[in-house]
Design an enzyme around this catalytic site. Structure first.
Site, PDB file in Angstrom:
ATOM      1  N   THR A 173      14.428 -31.286  -6.772  1.00 26.72           N
ATOM      2  CA  THR A 173      13.562 -31.196  -7.551  1.00 26.72           C
ATOM      3  C   THR A 173      12.984 -29.918  -8.402  1.00 26.72           C
ATOM      4  OG1 THR A 173      11.217 -32.075  -8.281  1.00 26.72           O
ATOM      5  CG2 THR A 173      11.786 -31.333  -5.946  1.00 26.72           C
ATOM      6  N   SER A 174      12.691 -29.981  -9.677  1.00 23.31           N
ATOM      7  CA  SER A 174      12.115 -28.825 -10.249  1.00 23.31           C
ATOM      8  C   SER A 174      10.732 -28.514  -9.896  1.00 23.31           C
ATOM      9  CB  SER A 174      12.698 -28.975 -11.817  1.00 23.31           C
ATOM     10  OG  SER A 174      13.633 -28.948 -12.024  1.00 23.31           O
ATOM     11  N   ASP A 208      17.277 -36.565  -8.291  1.00 21.48           N
ATOM     12  CA  ASP A 208      16.126 -35.895  -8.869  1.00 21.48           C
ATOM     13  C   ASP A 208      14.803 -36.590  -8.530  1.00 21.48           C
ATOM     14  OD1 ASP A 208      14.764 -34.251 -10.987  1.00 21.48           O
ATOM     15  OD2 ASP A 208      14.787 -35.978 -12.013  1.00 21.48           O
ATOM     16  N   ASP A 223      17.501 -37.481 -14.931  1.00 24.25           N
ATOM     17  CA  ASP A 223      17.216 -38.184 -16.165  1.00 24.25           C
ATOM     18  C   ASP A 223      17.017 -37.101 -17.061  1.00 24.25           C
ATOM     19  OD1 ASP A 223      14.749 -37.007 -14.982  1.00 24.25           O
ATOM     20  OD2 ASP A 223      13.594 -38.433 -15.947  1.00 24.25           O
ATOM     21  N   LYS A 248      16.814 -25.697 -12.009  1.00 21.99           N
ATOM     22  CA  LYS A 248      17.844 -26.277 -12.775  1.00 21.99           C
ATOM     23  C   LYS A 248      17.422 -25.856 -14.248  1.00 21.99           C
ATOM     24  CE  LYS A 248      17.059 -30.533 -10.341  1.00 21.99           C
ATOM     25  NZ  LYS A 248      16.474 -31.939 -10.464  1.00 21.99           N
ATOM     26  N   ASP A 307      11.202 -36.625 -10.239  1.00 20.65           N
ATOM     27  CA  ASP A 307      10.272 -37.021 -11.452  1.00 20.65           C
ATOM     28  C   ASP A 307      11.301 -37.628 -12.552  1.00 20.65           C
ATOM     29  OD1 ASP A 307       7.683 -35.980 -10.618  1.00 20.65           O
ATOM     30  OD2 ASP A 307       8.419 -34.020 -11.151  1.00 20.65           O
TER      31      ASP A 307
END
Length: 216
Positions: free
Chosen positions: A118-119, A21, A174, A149, A23
């Site tokens: 990543t989102s 991931d 996370d 996600k 961030d």
């Protein structure tokens, strides 16, 4: 194919690729993310506690849709675009997380492939990764998958591009949506910040410490 072995709580795990991931995992951007949502909340007269509680791990558009429940799709898209614009402009203290560069170097030294999932959208992801000095060969953003996600699409796509079975990947996350995405992809998930996962770790340096060699 190169694989890596990790020993965690007497469990031996063979890893063919690591999927990160961005961030809060590879990139320390938590403060910037919070500032952008606070500014957005002021503009849209929203209680900032709402986005701060539900945004982590989700694409901005999904978070906005959960807050502006009565808004039409065009309004949601405009509001999400505004939120992203605030994030594009706030890179003041964005940096690599502790141990990120060391872990990447260890993976590269062992020829173990890795990717970032990543989102964030592509523009934001590239800005933050550049600020952190991280250059992934494979980067999967919300622009690359039909749904973000906790859907596993991003992790499945990353594994496919690396030529590795999802079940042979270690996902590092996370947030709960991220962990759910990794598990739904069939990967083993190392979770940070006390989030429940398959492996609980207190930082990226812990993964480097758990490495016990390479097998070709």
């Amino acid at each position: 194919m190169h694989v890596m072995h990790l020993i965690h709580a007497s469990r031996r795990l063979t890893v063919a690729a690591v999927l990160f991931d961005m961030d809060g995992t590879l990139v320390d951007s938590d403060a910037a993310v919070d500032r952008s949502w606070l500014a957005w909340s002021r503009e849209y007269s929203v209680d900032p506690a709402l986005p701060l509680a539900i945004a982590p791990g989700h694409p901005a558009a999904d978070t906005v849709a959960k807050i502006l429940l009565d808004a039409d799709p065009a309004t949601i898209a405009e509001a999400a675009a505004r939120q992203l614009a605030l994030e594009y402009d706030d890179l003041a203290d964005v940096a690599a997380t502790d141990g990120a560069h060391e872990l990447i170097a260890a993976l590269d030294a062992r020829a173990v492939p890795w990717a970032v999932v990543t989102s964030a959208d592509a523009r934001l992801a590239k800005l933050r990764l550049a600020a952190a000095g991280i250059s992934p060969r494979i980067l999967i953003t919300t622009d690359d998958v039909p749904v973000g996600k906790p859907d596993p699409a991003g992790y499945l796509r990353a594994a496919e591009l690396l030529g590795v079975a999802p079940g042979d990947c270690l996902v590092v996350e996370d947030t709960e949506p991220g962990v759910a995405a990794g598990r739904a992809a069939g990967a083993t998930v190392a979770a940070l910040k006390g989030v429940p996962g398959d492996l609980g770790i207190d930082g990226l340096r812990r993964i480097t410490e758990l490495m016990v060699g390479r097998e070709v």
